[in-house]
Design an enzyme around this catalytic site. Sequence first.
Site, PDB file in Angstrom:
ATOM      1  N   CYS A 142       0.836  -1.206   0.000  1.00 12.61           N
ATOM      2  CA  CYS A 142       0.000   0.000   0.000  1.00 12.61           C
ATOM      3  C   CYS A 142       0.867   1.252   0.000  1.00 12.61           C
ATOM      4  CB  CYS A 142      -0.858   0.082   1.254  1.00 12.61           C
ATOM      5  SG  CYS A 142      -2.250  -1.006   1.216  1.00 12.61           S
ATOM      6  N   CYS A 182      -3.361  10.019   5.396  1.00  7.98           N
ATOM      7  CA  CYS A 182      -2.421   9.693   6.472  1.00  7.98           C
ATOM      8  C   CYS A 182      -3.105   9.817   7.825  1.00  7.98           C
ATOM      9  CB  CYS A 182      -1.209  10.624   6.439  1.00  7.98           C
ATOM     10  SG  CYS A 182      -0.248  10.481   4.941  1.00  7.98           S
TER      11      CYS A 182
END
Lengths: 394, 275
Positions: free
Chosen positions: B35, B105
Amino acid sequence: MNTIYFDNNATTCAAPEVVDEMLPMLTEFYGNPSSMYKFAKKAGDRIHEARQRLADILNAMPEEIVFTSCGTESDSTAIWAAIRANPEKRHILTTRVEHSAIKNMGEYLSHNGYKVTYVPVDSRGNLDLDYFYDHLTNDTAIVSIMWANNETGVTFPIEELAQKVKQRGIVFHTDAVQAVGKIPIDMSKNNVDMLSLSGHKLHGPKGVGALYVRKGTKFSPFLIGGHQESGRRGGTENTASIAGLGKAAQLAAVHMEEENTRVRKLRDSLETGLIDRIPCSIINGDTKNRLPNTTNISFEYIEGESILLMMDELGICASSGSACTSGSLEPSHVLRAMGVPFTAAHGSVRFSLSIYNTQEEVDYVIEKLPPVIERLRAMSPFWKGPETECEIKS
Amino acid sequence: MWEYSDKVKEHFLNPRNVGVVENADGIGEVGSMSCGDALKLTFKLDENEIITDVKFQTFGCASAIASSSALTEMMIGKTLSEAEKITNDDIVAFLGGLPKEKMHCSVMGQEALEKAIACYRGVPVEEKEGEIVCECFGVTDLEIQRALKEHNLSAVEDVTNYIKAGGGCGKCHERIQELINEFKGHEPVIDKKPEKLSNIKKIKLIEETLEREIKPALKKDGGDIELVDVDGSKIFVKLQGACSSCSAAQITLKEFVEKKLCEFVSPDLVVEEVS
Ligand code: FES
């Protein structure tokens, strides 16, 4: 803190001699080269001189040089020229590792009625030549293959490919933006029809490039306008930048030897210095067929942007193949095409040197980078300390 | 170069609470190497369920590291039920903002926290409800719908920025666009431009359409039609038989012939009669 600039494949500083060449074009010789009076002729003369200088470094004829605004414009011009000249042909052959100037053009054309074939590369970034020859067809309008890859520095056997392509009567274009000025290119000895280059990659200014068009190649302009560049590119000439590009080409010819000796040695010493000190690090790309100034190193289990930003704090500029732009965390298409595993592809850093770099700078990076990698690895859930198994083996 | 707030830079360069808590009460792991980012969050509680120690390990970019560090700072000293309320927006606010391309994030932080708490409580992490839309990042339609609503997103790119769906191979883009359209109450946008026809192809297609779709209908009424000329988007035809003397000939031409040709050949065609 001084800046250590190891990102010369992104752009270079303009050489002082280049700046000296450019300034009078903005102040003294500012006439429009298309005007009729003597004052304008001075600007025209400088363009003429620049064209000759560029022709000299390529061992070409000055009338084969068309000035453009950048490498991307040169690439687009070449592709459009070839497909307009061969409207019945609907196939384009290129590679999986081209710069976005060609890659995105290929994608655009593939949505607009063209079939585009992308030649794969092996794990060292070398082209699959069998695939290449197998996919040349009578419908191929143009083959476009970069001379040297911007990320890994790997060079392709352009002379050999161009010769084979020529035998089939297909137009051959090369994006030589990274190659010109770093390795010898002799247009009198190859069969390349069109070649793109850019000013700011060889210590010239930004915003200027050139397209070499071999005499006799069918051509139609991309920018249609005035009769500048013998009708091959309309628009008032960027005289200062063209003069700068000419000077940069002249200097590059002079410095090519140094590029291939001293700079190559610096690059090698940086590369071995880092690889020796940092476990689980590897060079991406063929180390034999490679530009003298480039090295692309992967540091496993950490991510490129973090490395770059920590290096930035130390005044070191380099590039990463993993930009983590938007949610898209796909690493560089070049490294993925080479099959570099994710553990390494995310943590790749490209160092590209120039004649302005020194051994002191290399030593500084060799000293400062290993602790940065160690710090980031200490934060990584995938790093298990010195016992960590490296996924990649050199 | 990303524009990071001073707080993001500070937390990236001097991350707090790096590492793994020994004998942790809760462990949350999200993301993976493929990922491109991953986070492991561990914490310890006292007898009052107050978080006394929390540590993280992150593989990822500067904002991933800063978001993780911020999250640990926010968690420490909180009761579990207080910590449970921390959202990705709180992480972003704590950091003084993140570039929109890096919002995912902060989402990774929130997800790790949810997992770590579920781990402590011994409840299995709930199977995601809904249908997986993005295989690359395991994101469901319900999650996408939630992100659309909470953040008022309107483009696939925004969805990717927030919850990563669509950030890999791109196969799921079409489905994400459908969800956006549903959310906005629109019909799916069909982004297919008609293929540009060469003159020869166009004439062939017109003739085929006349033969297949138009002539049989006219013939039933004792009429016929003949193609005379094509000039760009203008089609010149001659009506024959019963049609030529029909008082409704213009209506037939516009409402039937032209509509059929627009449907099967090109939407910009105009049919005109020549005598
Ligand atoms: S399935 Fe969504 S990006 Fe691959």
